[in-house]
Design a protein around this motif. Sequence first.
Motif, PDB file in Angstrom:
ATOM      1  N   GLU A 158      -3.940  10.290  19.079  1.00 26.16           N
ATOM      2  CA  GLU A 158      -3.163   9.767  20.205  1.00 26.16           C
ATOM      3  C   GLU A 158      -3.033   8.245  20.100  1.00 26.16           C
ATOM      4  OE1 GLU A 158      -5.880  11.889  20.736  1.00 26.16           O
ATOM      5  OE2 GLU A 158      -4.554  13.623  20.838  1.00 26.16           O
ATOM      6  N   VAL A 159      -4.147   7.574  19.797  1.00 25.83           N
ATOM      7  CA  VAL A 159      -4.116   6.116  19.638  1.00 25.83           C
ATOM      8  C   VAL A 159      -3.216   5.775  18.452  1.00 25.83           C
ATOM      9  CG1 VAL A 159      -5.486   4.076  19.054  1.00 25.83           C
ATOM     10  CG2 VAL A 159      -6.375   5.742  20.691  1.00 25.83           C
ATOM     11  N   GLY A 160      -3.372   6.485  17.357  1.00 26.55           N
ATOM     12  CA  GLY A 160      -2.569   6.233  16.157  1.00 26.55           C
ATOM     13  C   GLY A 160      -1.080   6.350  16.413  1.00 26.55           C
ATOM     14  N   GLU A 161      -0.686   7.354  17.196  1.00 28.31           N
ATOM     15  CA  GLU A 161       0.738   7.538  17.486  1.00 28.31           C
ATOM     16  C   GLU A 161       1.308   6.335  18.229  1.00 28.31           C
ATOM     17  OE1 GLU A 161       1.104  11.300  19.486  1.00 28.31           O
ATOM     18  OE2 GLU A 161       0.615  12.412  17.653  1.00 28.31           O
ATOM     19  N   ILE A 169       0.813  -1.227   0.000  1.00 30.17           N
ATOM     20  CA  ILE A 169       0.000   0.000   0.000  1.00 30.17           C
ATOM     21  C   ILE A 169       0.839   1.266   0.000  1.00 30.17           C
ATOM     22  CG2 ILE A 169      -2.018  -1.077   1.085  1.00 30.17           C
ATOM     23  CD1 ILE A 169      -1.308   0.513   3.649  1.00 30.17           C
ATOM     24  N   LEU A 170       2.067   1.203   0.515  1.00 29.83           N
ATOM     25  CA  LEU A 170       2.915   2.394   0.570  1.00 29.83           C
ATOM     26  C   LEU A 170       3.921   2.440  -0.577  1.00 29.83           C
ATOM     27  CD1 LEU A 170       3.552   2.479   4.424  1.00 29.83           C
ATOM     28  CD2 LEU A 170       1.744   3.618   3.122  1.00 29.83           C
ATOM     29  N   ASN A 171       3.823   1.488  -1.500  1.00 29.64           N
ATOM     30  CA  ASN A 171       4.717   1.427  -2.662  1.00 29.64           C
ATOM     31  C   ASN A 171       6.191   1.515  -2.271  1.00 29.64           C
ATOM     32  OD1 ASN A 171       2.584   1.246  -4.585  1.00 29.64           O
ATOM     33  ND2 ASN A 171       2.249   3.443  -4.331  1.00 29.64           N
ATOM     34  N   LEU A 172       6.578   0.710  -1.290  1.00 35.98           N
ATOM     35  CA  LEU A 172       7.964   0.683  -0.831  1.00 35.98           C
ATOM     36  C   LEU A 172       8.751  -0.274  -1.732  1.00 35.98           C
ATOM     37  CD1 LEU A 172       7.267   0.502   3.013  1.00 35.98           C
ATOM     38  CD2 LEU A 172       7.830   2.536   1.666  1.00 35.98           C
ATOM     39  N   THR A 173       9.020   0.174  -2.942  1.00 36.19           N
ATOM     40  CA  THR A 173       9.585  -0.698  -3.975  1.00 36.19           C
ATOM     41  C   THR A 173      10.994  -1.203  -3.656  1.00 36.19           C
ATOM     42  OG1 THR A 173      10.277   1.277  -5.188  1.00 36.19           O
ATOM     43  CG2 THR A 173       8.201   0.249  -5.855  1.00 36.19           C
ATOM     44  N   ILE A 176     -10.682  -0.296  14.496  1.00 37.22           N
ATOM     45  CA  ILE A 176     -10.796   1.150  14.340  1.00 37.22           C
ATOM     46  C   ILE A 176      -9.691   1.855  15.127  1.00 37.22           C
ATOM     47  CG2 ILE A 176     -12.314   3.153  14.695  1.00 37.22           C
ATOM     48  CD1 ILE A 176     -13.469   1.119  12.724  1.00 37.22           C
ATOM     49  N   ILE A 177      -9.053   2.809  14.483  1.00 36.42           N
ATOM     50  CA  ILE A 177      -8.081   3.682  15.147  1.00 36.42           C
ATOM     51  C   ILE A 177      -8.721   5.070  15.111  1.00 36.42           C
ATOM     52  CG2 ILE A 177      -5.750   4.637  15.067  1.00 36.42           C
ATOM     53  CD1 ILE A 177      -5.013   1.969  13.558  1.00 36.42           C
ATOM     54  N   GLY A 224      10.547   6.995  10.614  1.00 42.02           N
ATOM     55  CA  GLY A 224      11.773   6.197  10.706  1.00 42.02           C
ATOM     56  C   GLY A 224      12.427   6.031   9.343  1.00 42.02           C
ATOM     57  N   GLU A 225      13.197   4.970   9.213  1.00 43.01           N
ATOM     58  CA  GLU A 225      13.970   4.714   7.997  1.00 43.01           C
ATOM     59  C   GLU A 225      13.113   4.504   6.753  1.00 43.01           C
ATOM     60  OE1 GLU A 225      16.658   1.471   8.512  1.00 43.01           O
ATOM     61  OE2 GLU A 225      17.688   2.414  10.198  1.00 43.01           O
ATOM     62  N   LEU A 226      11.868   4.077   6.925  1.00 44.96           N
ATOM     63  CA  LEU A 226      11.018   3.785   5.768  1.00 44.96           C
ATOM     64  C   LEU A 226      10.448   5.045   5.124  1.00 44.96           C
ATOM     65  CD1 LEU A 226       9.088   0.675   7.139  1.00 44.96           C
ATOM     66  CD2 LEU A 226      11.037   0.703   5.573  1.00 44.96           C
ATOM     67  N   GLY A 227      10.565   6.184   5.800  1.00 44.68           N
ATOM     68  CA  GLY A 227      10.062   7.432   5.240  1.00 44.68           C
ATOM     69  C   GLY A 227       8.539   7.542   5.268  1.00 44.68           C
ATOM     70  N   ILE A 228       7.904   6.871   6.211  1.00 52.80           N
ATOM     71  CA  ILE A 228       6.446   6.898   6.321  1.00 52.80           C
ATOM     72  C   ILE A 228       6.022   8.242   6.923  1.00 52.80           C
ATOM     73  CG2 ILE A 228       4.460   5.851   7.484  1.00 52.80           C
ATOM     74  CD1 ILE A 228       5.959   3.167   7.264  1.00 52.80           C
ATOM     75  N   ASP A 229       5.093   8.922   6.230  1.00 55.25           N
ATOM     76  CA  ASP A 229       4.626  10.225   6.695  1.00 55.25           C
ATOM     77  C   ASP A 229       3.130  10.180   7.020  1.00 55.25           C
ATOM     78  OD1 ASP A 229       3.238  10.282   4.253  1.00 55.25           O
ATOM     79  OD2 ASP A 229       4.652  11.657   3.308  1.00 55.25           O
ATOM     80  N   SER A 230       2.533  11.346   7.287  1.00 58.38           N
ATOM     81  CA  SER A 230       1.139  11.399   7.728  1.00 58.38           C
ATOM     82  C   SER A 230       0.157  10.910   6.668  1.00 58.38           C
ATOM     83  CB  SER A 230       0.773  12.812   8.178  1.00 58.38           C
ATOM     84  OG  SER A 230       0.998  13.729   7.129  1.00 58.38           O
ATOM     85  N   ILE A 231       0.451  11.124   5.403  1.00 58.12           N
ATOM     86  CA  ILE A 231      -0.417  10.617   4.333  1.00 58.12           C
ATOM     87  C   ILE A 231      -0.384   9.084   4.337  1.00 58.12           C
ATOM     88  CG2 ILE A 231      -0.820  10.552   1.837  1.00 58.12           C
ATOM     89  CD1 ILE A 231      -1.382  13.300   3.120  1.00 58.12           C
ATOM     90  N   ASP A 232       0.807   8.529   4.513  1.00 59.69           N
ATOM     91  CA  ASP A 232       0.950   7.073   4.592  1.00 59.69           C
ATOM     92  C   ASP A 232       0.176   6.515   5.787  1.00 59.69           C
ATOM     93  OD1 ASP A 232       2.684   7.034   2.370  1.00 59.69           O
ATOM     94  OD2 ASP A 232       4.424   7.412   3.645  1.00 59.69           O
ATOM     95  N   VAL A 233       0.191   7.253   6.904  1.00 60.57           N
ATOM     96  CA  VAL A 233      -0.533   6.811   8.099  1.00 60.57           C
ATOM     97  C   VAL A 233      -2.022   6.687   7.786  1.00 60.57           C
ATOM     98  CG1 VAL A 233      -1.220   7.409  10.461  1.00 60.57           C
ATOM     99  CG2 VAL A 233       1.169   7.673   9.751  1.00 60.57           C
ATOM    100  N   LEU A 234      -2.565   7.650   7.053  1.00 59.31           N
ATOM    101  CA  LEU A 234      -3.982   7.576   6.673  1.00 59.31           C
ATOM    102  C   LEU A 234      -4.256   6.309   5.875  1.00 59.31           C
ATOM    103  CD1 LEU A 234      -4.763  11.263   5.662  1.00 59.31           C
ATOM    104  CD2 LEU A 234      -5.499  10.061   7.716  1.00 59.31           C
ATOM    105  N   GLU A 235      -3.371   5.984   4.946  1.00 60.25           N
ATOM    106  CA  GLU A 235      -3.542   4.757   4.162  1.00 60.25           C
ATOM    107  C   GLU A 235      -3.472   3.523   5.058  1.00 60.25           C
ATOM    108  OE1 GLU A 235      -1.608   4.383   0.327  1.00 60.25           O
ATOM    109  OE2 GLU A 235      -1.098   6.518   0.423  1.00 60.25           O
ATOM    110  N   MET A 236      -2.593   3.549   6.037  1.00 60.96           N
ATOM    111  CA  MET A 236      -2.472   2.411   6.955  1.00 60.96           C
ATOM    112  C   MET A 236      -3.725   2.277   7.822  1.00 60.96           C
ATOM    113  SD  MET A 236       1.573   2.288   8.021  1.00 60.96           S
ATOM    114  CE  MET A 236       1.611   3.812   8.927  1.00 60.96           C
ATOM    115  N   VAL A 237      -4.277   3.406   8.278  1.00 62.85           N
ATOM    116  CA  VAL A 237      -5.503   3.372   9.086  1.00 62.85           C
ATOM    117  C   VAL A 237      -6.631   2.729   8.289  1.00 62.85           C
ATOM    118  CG1 VAL A 237      -7.328   4.821  10.101  1.00 62.85           C
ATOM    119  CG2 VAL A 237      -4.924   5.320  10.586  1.00 62.85           C
TER     120      VAL A 237
END
Length: 94
Positions: free
Chosen positions: A71-74, A23-27, A66-67, A43-56
């Motif tokens: 605060e729960v997400g962090e 989902i994050l296209n970590l090729t 459900i997240i 961290g090292e993967l470069g995951i940002d807030s937009i990526d977090v939305l996709e993960m949620v």
Amino acid sequence: MAVYLGKKMDTLIEELKEKLIDILNLTDVTPDDMDPEAQLVGGELGIDSIDVLEMVVMVEKDYGVIINSQEVGEKVFASLSSLAAYIQENRPES
């Protein structure tokens, strides 16, 4: 029982590695590159807030968990291990 939970958790972590790479296209990342204890967001993967939305969305859709707050997400997205633990604890019984 603890061994069973450990094996189940390992399986869930491996599954999450595959899903996140997809989902994050970590090729340039393989599941073996991902440390379950390493910092996930920022961290090292470069995951940002937009990526977090996709993960949620993925966690809610694929696991029914459900997240519902930042605060729960962090806490949940601190590492792959914390994400897997949260899913396992909050997953609806199947």
